[in-house]
Motif scaffolding. Structure first.
Motif, mmCIF file in Angstrom:
data_model
loop_
_atom_site.group_PDB
_atom_site.id
_atom_site.type_symbol
_atom_site.label_atom_id
_atom_site.label_comp_id
_atom_site.label_asym_id
_atom_site.label_seq_id
_atom_site.Cartn_x
_atom_site.Cartn_y
_atom_site.Cartn_z
ATOM 1 N N LEU A 1 -40.828 -15.335 -16.760
ATOM 2 C CA LEU A 1 -39.812 -16.003 -16.316
ATOM 3 C C LEU A 1 -39.327 -15.540 -15.022
ATOM 4 N N ARG A 2 -39.082 -16.247 -14.109
ATOM 5 C CA ARG A 2 -38.506 -15.772 -12.836
ATOM 6 C C ARG A 2 -37.141 -16.297 -12.611
ATOM 7 N N PHE A 3 -36.662 -17.485 -13.154
ATOM 8 C CA PHE A 3 -35.243 -18.040 -12.999
ATOM 9 C C PHE A 3 -34.633 -18.222 -14.218
ATOM 10 N N MET A 4 -33.514 -17.738 -14.389
ATOM 11 C CA MET A 4 -32.578 -17.980 -15.430
ATOM 12 C C MET A 4 -31.746 -19.402 -15.309
ATOM 13 N N ARG A 5 -31.437 -19.340 -13.953
ATOM 14 C CA ARG A 5 -30.876 -20.441 -13.332
ATOM 15 C C ARG A 5 -31.454 -21.131 -11.996
ATOM 16 N N PRO A 6 -31.905 -22.148 -11.990
ATOM 17 C CA PRO A 6 -32.213 -23.278 -12.964
ATOM 18 C C PRO A 6 -32.943 -22.655 -14.091
ATOM 19 N N PHE A 7 -32.816 -23.162 -15.231
ATOM 20 C CA PHE A 7 -33.644 -22.791 -16.288
ATOM 21 C C PHE A 7 -34.766 -23.641 -16.423
ATOM 22 N N PRO A 8 -35.970 -23.213 -16.319
ATOM 23 C CA PRO A 8 -37.254 -24.041 -16.236
ATOM 24 C C PRO A 8 -37.581 -24.810 -17.493
ATOM 25 N N GLU A 9 -36.870 -25.635 -18.193
ATOM 26 C CA GLU A 9 -37.091 -26.212 -19.284
ATOM 27 C C GLU A 9 -38.438 -27.112 -19.445
ATOM 28 N N LYS A 10 -38.498 -28.000 -18.490
ATOM 29 C CA LYS A 10 -39.833 -28.663 -18.441
ATOM 30 C C LYS A 10 -40.974 -28.099 -18.097
ATOM 31 N N GLU A 11 -40.787 -27.074 -17.248
ATOM 32 C CA GLU A 11 -42.072 -26.139 -16.715
ATOM 33 C C GLU A 11 -42.369 -25.414 -18.283
ATOM 34 N N LEU A 12 -41.644 -24.746 -18.938
ATOM 35 C CA LEU A 12 -41.720 -24.227 -20.248
ATOM 36 C C LEU A 12 -42.501 -25.065 -21.326
ATOM 37 N N LYS A 13 -41.878 -26.124 -21.412
ATOM 38 C CA LYS A 13 -42.528 -27.198 -22.485
ATOM 39 C C LYS A 13 -43.977 -27.405 -21.992
ATOM 40 N N GLU A 14 -44.172 -27.520 -20.740
ATOM 41 C CA GLU A 14 -45.489 -27.897 -20.478
ATOM 42 C C GLU A 14 -46.447 -26.443 -20.559
ATOM 43 N N VAL A 15 -46.094 -25.519 -20.217
ATOM 44 C CA VAL A 15 -47.098 -24.330 -20.311
ATOM 45 C C VAL A 15 -47.115 -23.794 -21.726
ATOM 46 N N THR A 16 -46.220 -24.204 -22.828
ATOM 47 C CA THR A 16 -46.527 -23.635 -24.061
ATOM 48 C C THR A 16 -47.056 -24.720 -25.176
ATOM 49 N N LYS A 17 -47.210 -26.055 -24.460
ATOM 50 C CA LYS A 17 -47.473 -27.054 -25.749
ATOM 51 C C LYS A 17 -48.733 -26.730 -26.519
ATOM 52 N N ASP A 18 -49.604 -25.852 -26.145
ATOM 53 C CA ASP A 18 -50.676 -25.619 -27.089
ATOM 54 C C ASP A 18 -50.571 -24.393 -27.649
ATOM 55 N N LEU A 19 -49.398 -23.532 -27.842
ATOM 56 C CA LEU A 19 -49.169 -22.398 -28.329
ATOM 57 C C LEU A 19 -49.027 -22.549 -29.933
ATOM 58 N N ARG A 20 -49.316 -21.437 -30.712
ATOM 59 C CA ARG A 20 -48.999 -21.363 -32.079
ATOM 60 C C ARG A 20 -47.741 -20.746 -32.137
ATOM 61 N N SER A 21 -47.430 -19.613 -31.456
ATOM 62 C CA SER A 21 -46.225 -18.784 -31.354
ATOM 63 C C SER A 21 -45.584 -17.976 -30.216
ATOM 64 N N LEU A 22 -44.785 -18.002 -30.007
ATOM 65 C CA LEU A 22 -44.322 -17.437 -28.513
ATOM 66 C C LEU A 22 -43.044 -16.411 -29.117
ATOM 67 N N GLY A 23 -43.276 -15.182 -28.407
ATOM 68 C CA GLY A 23 -42.179 -14.262 -28.458
ATOM 69 C C GLY A 23 -41.370 -14.225 -27.171
#
Lengths: 325, 389
Positions: free
Chosen positions: B294-316
């Motif tokens: 994660l490079r930016f806390m603001r703006p918080f990359p909500e959309k980008e995060l949804k995209e890259v995690t869509k096939d994950l089972r678990s995320l820490g």
């Protein structure tokens, strides 16, 4: 402007054009509004104004209106010395030559803003710092500040059964600033206007860190009739509660000498904030003033008191919070 | 371009010099000091034509910076920890006045339990202030990000201050190989600063007066929209930076082996490097582990995060800071963004107060994530002298 020209200036030389214009929201008789209106006339259009949290920030400019007809900026309470330093640095970088002036109150200068004032003075910033001194935090509703005089009532130095009014004397801010070797330092009174004009003109003409300190009576805070602002400002000087002097080029001089010292009761009795002072407290204040009088005027102005004056009338209050006796 | 072996603090100073910053107010605080010392040297040696203003506190530093920026010149400053906390009041001014000040915060813990060592608890609370906030992983990224920061902050769609955060001591005082670009390339990448509003007697403006309720809410809304608009600008600037200098960082976030990953860790700052090594280990054993930086806390990359995690089972999520008696602030943001995703989310706290984060800790974190140990009762702590789990 050359030295000799400044010496000759009078009230007639003040330009008519206003840069602090009508429409502001100050109380009738407000000492700050009178001071700022006239200071801005003298400083003229090549000026950038910074106002920290104070009455002036509220009555001088509220979006989308402004009474300042020059660039205006506000950001916080305690940082006047720092913000004007930054603005001036930007102007230097851009090769522009406007006067950067900070218009701060006594709380924002004596107390919370003292550190930033000291920093700017210490760095010798080429700015004009103005302290509009109404001797309390008036914007938040008349709380005691370092500028509040001995014996005065404020909401945080109330007249209690045990403790009556402020117990410490007014902080000697001018000597604190003088210790920084500013380019120019002067105290002003709106009631001694020729002196006022000369000092603002001189501050405008000199380069380096300049500090002007104006006593600005406050109708609701000092509790007097609004028509008496100038009378009270004049009595402050005549009683020794305020001294008009200036300091530059390694020389300090008194610029107005009262012909004779008036008893402090003349000043106190017009103001509701002093209406509950005990006789003992009045004596304490008078003794302190006599000491200051001697320091400021030496033996140049006769000071018969220091034995106490007898008050013509007892200090009592008529019940109206806006009235002195 | 020349190659130097320098600390991240010195890399930042080089970037500031290349960006031709004009006013630099400063107050010394560990571990930021190396930045200001080198900048003072540059100025006093005549190598950087700028004003160095030694203010008497960090509160005044930010006030001077605000004055200089509203005066219309490119402004830089740096801080850390207690200094940033002292600035807190003034941090709320540049976003709403739309002043593109760039500040480097060298992350350090805040007292009590005082110390000078690395923690993200100084900068994380300031993500509410309206500043854009970026975290870097190494010394090269520190230099590059300061250059990118001015380009992003001064874009007319943005006009917001940007805080570049780098890990105290782990980067600030550690030397690495850093490519310092040439002035000509930087001049091409970073045009002169053109202020939108400024204090000028030839055109008097009222800047930041008291704003009554009739107008203030719209101003908050505009600020929120400007922060949102910066997402696109950040991606564009990263693209342009890549074309100019040959290095890309991925904009808001960067992924590592996420294409077929089943579980992953999200990290920011220097821990990312350690995690990358662990991902390589796990991959060599056939594990489907991934990493999100994660490079930016603001703006918080909500959309980008949804995209890259869509096939994950678990995320820490790795947090080097803590919202007391809650979770780490990064985890809270991630959980907010992925609340409807169905992914098992867990919070992993480590490295507080300067505690070293080792490969062993990260291995343990990955194995916990792989087991799908979604946090039910709070965050998992790693590296505690007495393990609470």
């Amino acid at each position: 402007m050359r030295e000799k020209e400044v010496e000759k200036l009078t009230i007639r030389d003040v330009p008519n054009k206003d840069y602090f214009i009508w429409g502001h929201g100050a109380c009738p008789g407000c000492g700050v509004a009178i001071a700022v209106k006239n200071i801005m006339r003298i400083l003229g259009p090549e000026t950038i104004v910074y106002v920290p949290a104070s009455c002036l920030v509220v009555f001088g400019a509220q979006y989308p209106f402004s009474s300042f007809d020059v660039p205006y900026f506000f950001s916080a309470f305690e940082n006047t010395g720092a913000v004007i330093s930054g603005i001036k640095a930007a102007l230097r970088r851009k090769g522009k030559n406007a006067l950067v002036v900070g218009l701060a109150g006594d709380g924002g200068t004596y107390d919370i803003g003292l550190q930033a004032l000291s920093g700017a003075a210490d760095r010798g910033e080429d700015v004009l710092y103005l302290c509009l001194d109404n001797e309390a935090y008036m914007n938040t509703g008349i709380q005691m500040s370092g500028a509040t005089p001995f014996g005065a009532w404020t909401t945080t130095s109330p007249i209690g059964k045990k403790i009556k009014g402020k117990r410490r004397f007014k902080k000697d801010l001018d000597h604190i600033v003088a210790a920084h070797d500013p380019a120019y330092l002067a105290t002003l009174s709106i009631a001694h206007f020729n002196d006022f004009v000369r000092k603002v003109e001189r501050a405008k003409a000199i380069a380096g860190f300049r500090f002007l300190h104006v006593l600005t009576p406050c109708v609701p805070g000092w509790k007097y009739e609004s028509s008496r602002t100038l009378e009270i400002a004049r009595l402050a000087v005549e009683t020794g509660m305020w001294t008009l002097f200036e300091s530059y080029e390694n020389e300090s001089r008194v610029t107005y000498k009262p012909s004779v010292m008036q008893p402090v009761t003349e000043y106190l009795k017009l103001q509701g904030r002093f209406s509950n002072m005990t006789e003992e407290d009045v004596n304490t204040l008078q003794r302190w003033l006599c000491m200051k009088w001697w320091i400021h005027y030496k033996d140049q102005v006769e000071a018969p008191p220091c034995r106490m004056f007898e008050a013509e009338r007892p200090l009592a209050h008529d019940g109206d919070p806006l009235h002195g006796v | 371009m020349v190659v130097k072996v320098i600390s991240a603090d010195h890399a930042v100073a080089w970037a500031v010099r290349l960006a031709k910053v004009e006013v630099i107010p400063a107050f010394p605080i560990t571990p930021q000091t190396l930045i200001m010392e080198l900048l003072a040297e540059f100025i006093n040696d005549g190598e950087l034509d700028a004003e160095f203003i030694a203010a008497e506190s960090e509160h005044s530093v930010m006030s001077v910076a605000i004055g200089a920026s509203v005066g219309g010149v490119r402004t830089f400053t740096a801080s850390s920890s207690q200094g940033l906390a002292l600035m807190h009041e003034m941090l709320y001014v540049p976003p709403q006045v739309r002043l593109p000040i760039v500040m480097v915060n060298v992350n350090r813990s805040l007292g009590a339990a005082a110390g000078i060592w690395l923690e993200h608890n100084d900068s994380m609370p300031e993500r509410e202030s309206g500043w854009l906030q970026c975290y870097v992983e190494d010394n090269q990224e520190a230099l590059d990000m300061v250059l990118q920061a001015y380009r992003i902050a001064e874009d007319e769609r943005v006009m917001l201050p940007l805080m570049v955060c780098l890990d105290g001591f782990v980067l600030s005082h550690t030397v690495e190989r850093v490519e310092v670009p040439g002035q000509e390339e930087v001049d091409y990448f970073l045009p002169r600063f053109r202020p939108c509003v400024t204090l000028d007697p030839s055109e008097p403006q009222l800047i930041n007066p008291i704003v009554p309720p009739d107008y203030a809410m719209e101003m908050r809304y505009q600020l929120d929209r400007a922060i949102d608009a910066s997402r696109r600008v950040i991606a564009e600037v990263d693209e342009l930076f890549g074309r100019t200098f040959g290095r890309r960082y991925g904009g808001l976030l960067q992924t590592y082996k996420m294409e077929d990953a089943e579980y992953a860790l999200l990290s920011l700052g220097t821990v990312t490097t350690t995690a990358r090594a662990v991902v390589d280990e796990l991959r060599s054993r056939g594990e489907k582990a991934g990493l999100i930086k994660l490079r930016f806390m603001r703006p918080f990359p909500e959309k980008e995060l949804k995209e890259v995690t869509k096939d994950l089972r678990s995320l820490g999520v790795f947090d080097r800071s803590l919202s007391m008696n809650g979770f780490g602030p990064v985890f809270t943001e991630v959980r907010g963004a992925l609340s409807s995703s169905g992914i098992a989310l867990s919070d992993h706290i480590g490295g507080l107060g300067g505690r070293d984060v080792t490969l062993e800790h990260i291995r343990e974190i990955y194995s916990d994530i792989a087991l799908g140990k979604a946090v039910q009762d709070g965050a998992n702590w790693y590296g505690l002298r007495r393990r609470r789990k």
